[in-house]
Enzyme design. Structure first.
Site, PDB file in Angstrom:
ATOM      1  N   HIS A 294       0.846  -1.193   0.000  1.00  0.00           N
ATOM      2  CA  HIS A 294       0.000   0.000   0.000  1.00  0.00           C
ATOM      3  C   HIS A 294       0.885   1.247   0.000  1.00  0.00           C
ATOM      4  O   HIS A 294       1.698   1.446   0.906  1.00  0.00           O
ATOM      5  CB  HIS A 294      -0.899   0.006   1.234  1.00  0.00           C
ATOM      6  CG  HIS A 294      -1.784   1.211   1.326  1.00  0.00           C
ATOM      7  ND1 HIS A 294      -2.806   1.439   0.436  1.00  0.00           N
ATOM      8  CD2 HIS A 294      -1.791   2.257   2.177  1.00  0.00           C
ATOM      9  CE1 HIS A 294      -3.406   2.576   0.749  1.00  0.00           C
ATOM     10  NE2 HIS A 294      -2.809   3.086   1.805  1.00  0.00           N
ATOM     11  N   ASP A 296       0.423   5.199  -0.049  1.00  0.00           N
ATOM     12  CA  ASP A 296      -0.415   6.394  -0.044  1.00  0.00           C
ATOM     13  C   ASP A 296       0.068   7.319  -1.153  1.00  0.00           C
ATOM     14  O   ASP A 296       1.246   7.696  -1.181  1.00  0.00           O
ATOM     15  CB  ASP A 296      -0.316   7.104   1.306  1.00  0.00           C
ATOM     16  CG  ASP A 296      -1.113   6.398   2.390  1.00  0.00           C
ATOM     17  OD1 ASP A 296      -2.001   5.602   2.053  1.00  0.00           O
ATOM     18  OD2 ASP A 296      -0.852   6.638   3.575  1.00  0.00           O
ATOM     19  N   ASP A 406      -7.842   1.206   2.822  1.00  0.00           N
ATOM     20  CA  ASP A 406      -7.474   2.260   3.771  1.00  0.00           C
ATOM     21  C   ASP A 406      -8.409   3.455   3.730  1.00  0.00           C
ATOM     22  O   ASP A 406      -8.090   4.508   4.258  1.00  0.00           O
ATOM     23  CB  ASP A 406      -6.032   2.723   3.471  1.00  0.00           C
ATOM     24  CG  ASP A 406      -5.426   3.507   4.626  1.00  0.00           C
ATOM     25  OD1 ASP A 406      -5.823   3.280   5.779  1.00  0.00           O
ATOM     26  OD2 ASP A 406      -4.556   4.360   4.373  1.00  0.00           O
TER      27      ASP A 406
END
Length: 1129
Positions: A294, A296, A406
């Site tokens: 992941h 961001d 998320d």
């Protein structure tokens, strides 16, 4: 005599025993395991033998460095043109966010050819990327000594034999989580941090020792995870203890012997089986491992750093695939792929090969892993449209699983949109971050507001960044809430948020866990090598197409991070305004291609529209909790979108309205016209700048400001007429007015509603026609400020206890600035602390929509304060209604349960409404997303003032509006959704020369009849029109049902649009079925049926040959404004 056997005979149980016995104190033995690696005994325990050789002298390692100026991020090719200077281990470099390029030449001792592996260890204390000397990214580096450390680069055996090896390294002065100034992850960045090159060494790792370290780690995790006094737990502890007892520092053969001891748990010769270990044991594992990283898209670092993180992380995963054939890596976010395609072409080609081989898995189907609350319904459509089309165009396939691990909560519109985007599976995880109420399911059918469902798995491991430990694998089952329906869990492992992905130790650990479960049954089995889709297919089969799974209906509300609905108000405004601006551009540009004069060269600006959408979609990753640098970039992107879209509208209006121009104070054109980009009839009061020599302009106005600088006109838009012109006051219409007693009592009134400000507070709101007072006696409303000190997550959270700290603010310096007849208004000011809040409250005449508009200009200088507007209402209902994507959601106004109480701050879009039978009041919002209704008190959240991770969040000037709209009838009997739609869609007001005032634009060629609950949201050109060799011209119309009920509607298509055929499509514009087209006098008609909240996309294929409607080119020159935004603006 009797002959006695010797007591030493091992075949017999001894007669005598003078020993102390083998009884252990288990807890002490278990605690002992922590001393075998590192720590105080690192010079004599296993850590002492992890490396056979280490050298760092200049005779073996030549380092040269070039530091890029400022915060620039040059490409490999650009960097190689620069002049490098000598460098050495121990040098410092910085400051934060700068980039430094290293040329590394290694001379490898010839006798090192005997060793299994030779590595170059490069630890800059920050992040870095290793390239070949011709610019191919090889792997990422994560310096420092955290759990995500990866500083080793394996030198190819051929280079070891040749004795020489060279690489290029780009190091970037930021850690995996940015550069927080005080070490706290969410602290604002330290903009002047320097890093030291801690290691630039040639090393020979002792591979046997490293493997023993992984063996021991797994054994210790088993001891710590498996319940006490079970066979496996005791065996693992005994085995680990034996290894410690038998260890002899400095004896290489000893380490190999110790690995044999570990086979007591892992099985005989398990290590030689490598990835084949997964072929043994249970045929169907309970836990399925999938590697994931992941990243961001921006958070504690700006977009430019994310581009580097993506390349580092993904190249690292490709490197691991070469050594671990079972390794499968799942990856989402088309934007990040596009960045790689543009900036790291060789790496992108390697990824394409791994996608084709089935090792690199495409998931998500969206442009970014966007926020799941605040993007509009159409923006969510575009996330999937742009994402899926990108994946298909580059890799020949679409994603099959939606993926938002998320997001801070998820709208109930998603199930329908996911299915419409060609997917039926969905993975998420964030709801495990609950504050009070545990979400009750792990695997379930998620049903949206329209009844659509997706098969959803929320990993019971409770993280999308699992470390692949024994504890993680075990939790996949022990924390599973739906084992009765499906006894499987997805283990999503790999370092994330800041990237990185899986590490070798994770893959090694999983092999050992699988080996253990092949021999023992106290742990769940884990598998590797399959895809996310295969995991979901297994669930679908086991659950009989989902029929045995539980169902969750409605939104997935996160009891956390509620403050993000309000944090960074300028970004929320930029998002809303740009979404609507793009909607307008597409509508006007489509009409222009259809209605332009014959032979005109106007082309639909597809390329420019796509580029603008991509920037808006990129920024929709941001919920409001990033560092200030990110929002600087985002503001630039929004500014660019506004600039481009304004130009595109001008281009289109120059064709539709020749010789027209925007309204300016010095405009020579004299006749006002306005373009209505909605499909609704409407009345609008517009503000027009005036100069002295505009008598024709003044004649069209109903009212002029006291200083003569502005005038106000009433524009009337009817039916499907896109153009409107000024009209006068209607007969029988009571004018707007304002009354004051000259001190602190002001009454604003029109024919329908009346609002009173007395003593600085709103203490009366009356429906004039009904004579109904809407504010309870003794109560008042207005601005209110709260203390805002979250328990930890500053920009993210607002806690329920903030409601206990309200301070009502009084309007002061109230003065009348307009007295009607069209517009009556007062101007007020509120001073609080160091902040100034100027609010203008106008009301319009009765034929305009009856609401009170609040226009605020705020100089915000507070810290840890929360500004809201509230009204107590004489209305009773247990639920309030809030607009969401393509519909609405109702949430409790009470605190009957902890689930109800948790929804003290919620997300809404263009309206929030509190109604009862017969009457209601709505708040309309043009840029705010935070709302609440506590009992009978309706609130809209306006500004926050967090200081982490952005120390200056929301400081400075803000301009925004909201409205209070009383309405007869309950919400379902009202036109609140229509009013909110119009409130967010200002007319495009222009002037034309008087001699051209008679030029009439044809009516909107698409209009609906028969069901006011069906909204026409989008008019655009079809995506396939712009593909190479396109053979048709199409128009896409997207509609939705807004009130939650069925609707039967006729879609009329005007005579200016000759339709050959009509089709229902999904949101990706794939045809689902043909529609019956009925030709009528002057137009064609389609009959459409809607279920509640259904989104329906219709494609019209036009008779017109493609060549008669010129289009923009199908390919575009490379644009990188969304990559290096600071260079373009």
């Amino acid at each position: 005599m009797c002959s006695h056997s010797s007591s030493q005979d091992p075949k017999h149980y001894p007669e005598l025993n003078y020993g102390s016995g083998a009884k252990w104190i288990k807890s002490l033995t278990q605690n002992r395991l922590s001393t075998f690696l590192g720590g105080h005994f690192e010079n004599v325990n296993l850590s002492s033998v992890l490396y056979t050789h280490r050298i760092d002298g200049s005779q073996h390692i030549d380092l040269q460095v070039w530091s890029a100026p400022g915060l620039t991020k040059p490409s490999f090719r650009e960097a190689m043109k620069q002049e490098f200077k000598p460098a050495k281990k121990g040098d410092s470099f910085g400051p934060s966010w700068t980039n430094h390029w290293w040329k590394v030449t290694l001379k490898i001792p010839s006798y090192w050819q005997q060793y299994e592996r030779v590595q170059f260890e490069f630890d800059p204390g920050c992040e870095a990327m290793i390239f070949t000397t011709d610019g191919v990214p090889l792997q990422g580096i994560t310096g420092g000594y955290g759990g995500d450390r990866r500083v080793e680069h394996i030198i190819p055996p051929q280079a070891v034999r040749e004795g020489r090896y060279a690489v290029v390294i780009e190091s970037s002065c930021n850690g995996m989580f940015g550069v927080p100034w005080n070490g706290d992850t969410i602290a604002p960045p330290d903009m002047n941090r320097y890093f030291q090159l801690a290691s630039a060494d040639l090393v020979v790792p002792n591979q046997d020792a490293w493997n023993l370290m992984w063996d021991f780690t797994t054994l210790r995790e088993i001891v710590d995870t498996v319940p006490g006094n079970t066979g496996l737990q005791n065996k693992a502890l005994v085995t680990a203890n034996k290894i410690m007892n038998a260890f002899k520092s400095g004896d290489p053969e000893n380490v190999k012997h110790l690995r044999g001891i570990a086979e007591d748990v892992f099985g005989k010769d398990w290590h030689a089986k490598g990835e084949k270990i997964y072929d043994e044991g249970p045929k169907k594992a309970q836990v399925v491992g999938i590697s994931y990283c992941h990243i961001d898209t921006a958070w504690l670092w700006p977009y430019s750093v994310t581009q580097q993180k993506t390349a580092r992380s993904w190249s690292t995963q490709i490197d691991l695939m070469e050594r671990y054939p079972e390794h499968r890596f799942a990856c989402s976010q088309a934007q990040q792929f596009k960045w790689l395609e543009e900036q790291y072409p060789p790496l992108f080609e390697r990824i394409k090969k791994k996608v084709a081989s089935g090792q690199f898995h495409l998931i998500g189907g969206s442009w970014v892993e966007n926020d799941g609350n605040m993007p509009s319904g159409e923006a969510l459509v575009r996330q999937f449209l742009y994402g899926q089309r990108y994946f298909e165009s580059r890799f020949g396939k679409r994603c099959e699983t939606a993926w938002l691990p998320d997001s801070f909560g998820l709208t109930a519109a998603y199930p329908q949109l996911i299915r419409e985007a060609g997917m039926k599976y969905f993975f998420t995880q964030k709801l495990s971050w609950y504050e009070r109420n545990v979400f009750p399911h792990s695997t379930f059918n998620w049903v949206g507001i329209d009844g659509s469902q997706v098969l959803c798995h929320m990993t019971p491991v409770d993280t999308y960044t699992a470390q692949a430990t024994v504890g993680d694998v075990n939790k996949g089952i022990t924390n599973h809430k739906n084992l009765e329906s499906h006894a499987g869990a997805l283990l999503v492992f790999g370092n994330g948020d800041g990237g990185g992905g899986a590490l070798p130790k994770m893959l090694e650990n999983l092999r050992r866990i699988r080996a253990t479960t092949n021999e023992h049954r106290e742990l769940p089995s884990v598998s590797m090598g399959s895809s996310v889709e295969e995991f979901f297919e297994d669930i679908e089969e086991d659950s009989k197409k989902g029929t045995t799974l539980p169902v969750w209906k409605g939104e997935l509300y996160l009891e956390f991070h509620r403050g993000t609905y309000t944090s960074h108000g300028s970004i929320k405004k930029g998002n809303r305004k740009c979404e609507i601006l793009l909607r307008d551009v597409e509508r006007v540009a489509t009409l222009t291609t259809l209605l332009k004069p014959e032979g005109h060269s106007y082309v639909y600006p597809k390329r420019a529209i796509d580029e603008c959408w991509e920037k808006v979609l990129l920024n929709q990753f941001l919920p409001g909790s990033a560092i200030g640098m990110v929002y600087d970039d985002a503001e630039k992107l929004y500014a660019e979108v506004r600039q481009v879209c304004t130009g595109l509208l001008e281009d289109a209006f120059s064709v539709l309205l020749p010789r027209s121009s925007p309204v300016l104070s010095n405009s020579r054109s004299q006749t006002l016209v306005a373009f209505n980009t909605t499909s609704f009839a409407r009345h609008d009061v517009i503000k027009v700048p005036l100069s002295r020599d505009t008598p024709r302009m003044k004649a069209q106005l109903v009212q002029t400001s006291a200083d003569g600088k502005h005038g106000y006109a009433l524009m009337h838009s009817v039916g499907n007429k896109v153009m409107s012109q000024p009209v006068g006051m209607f007969s029988g219409c009571a004018p707007a007015s304002v009354f004051t007693n000259g001190t602190d009592h002001f009454v604003l009134r029109n024919a329908n509603v009346q609002l009173t400000i007395s003593g600085g507070r709103i203490n009366s709101l009356i429906d004039v026609k009904l004579g109904r007072e809407l504010i309870p006696k003794g109560s008042s409303g207005g601005l209110v400020i709260f203390e805002d000190r979250p328990n930890y997550w500053d920009a993210w959270d607002v806690e329920i206890h903030h409601l206990e700290t309200s301070t009502p603010l009084a309007f002061s310096q109230v003065r009348v600035i307009a007295e009607g007849p069209l517009r009556a208004a007062v101007q007020t000011q509120v001073k609080y602390g160091s902040s100034t809040i100027d609010v203008t409250v106008p009301t319009m005449k009765g034929n305009s929509r009856s609401f009170f508009n609040f226009n605020a200009v705020v100089d915000w200088r507070e810290r840890h304060k929360f500004l809201k507007f509230e009204l107590p209402l004489d209305i009773n209902n247990t639920y309030a209604t809030y607009e969401s994507q393509f519909g609405y959601v109702q949430r409790p106004t009470h605190k009957n349960t902890t689930v109800d109480a948790a929804k003290f701050e919620v997300c809404g879009h263009k309206f929030a409404d509190l109604s009862e039978y017969g009457y209601g009041v709505a708040f309309l919002s043009e840029s705010k997303y935070g709302f609440a209704c506590e009992g009978n008190v309706l609130r809209i959240s306006l500004l926050r003032a967090a200081t982490a991770p952005d120390a200056e969040q929301d400081q400075g000037k803000h301009e925004f509006s909201w409205a209070v709209m009383p309405h007869v009838g309950s919400f379902l009997e009202s036109d609140v959704p229509t009013a909110a739609f119009i409130y967010n869609s200002p007319l495009h007001v222009r002037t034309v020369p008087e001699q051209h005032a008679g030029h009439v634009v044809p009516p909107l060629p698409f209009w609906l009849e028969g069901a006011p609950n069906i909204f026409l949201e989008t008019i655009k050109r079809g995506e396939d029109d712009f593909e190479p060799n396109a053979s048709s011209t199409t128009v896409i119309l997207r509609m939705y049902e807004a009130f939650g009920g069925h609707g039967s509607v006729k879609l009329h298509v005007g005579k200016h649009v000759p339709v050959k055929s009509a089709h229902v499509t999904n949101i990706l514009e794939d045809t689902k079925g043909e529609l019956g087209l009925v030709s009528m006098t002057g137009h064609s008609t389609l009959k459409l049926e809607f279920r509640g909240f259904e989104v329906k996309t219709v494609k019209l294929v036009l008779e017109t040959e493609n060549s008669s409607i010129p289009d923009s080119p199908t390919t575009s020159a490379k644009r990188d404004s969304w990559v290096t935004v600071d260079e373009e603006l």
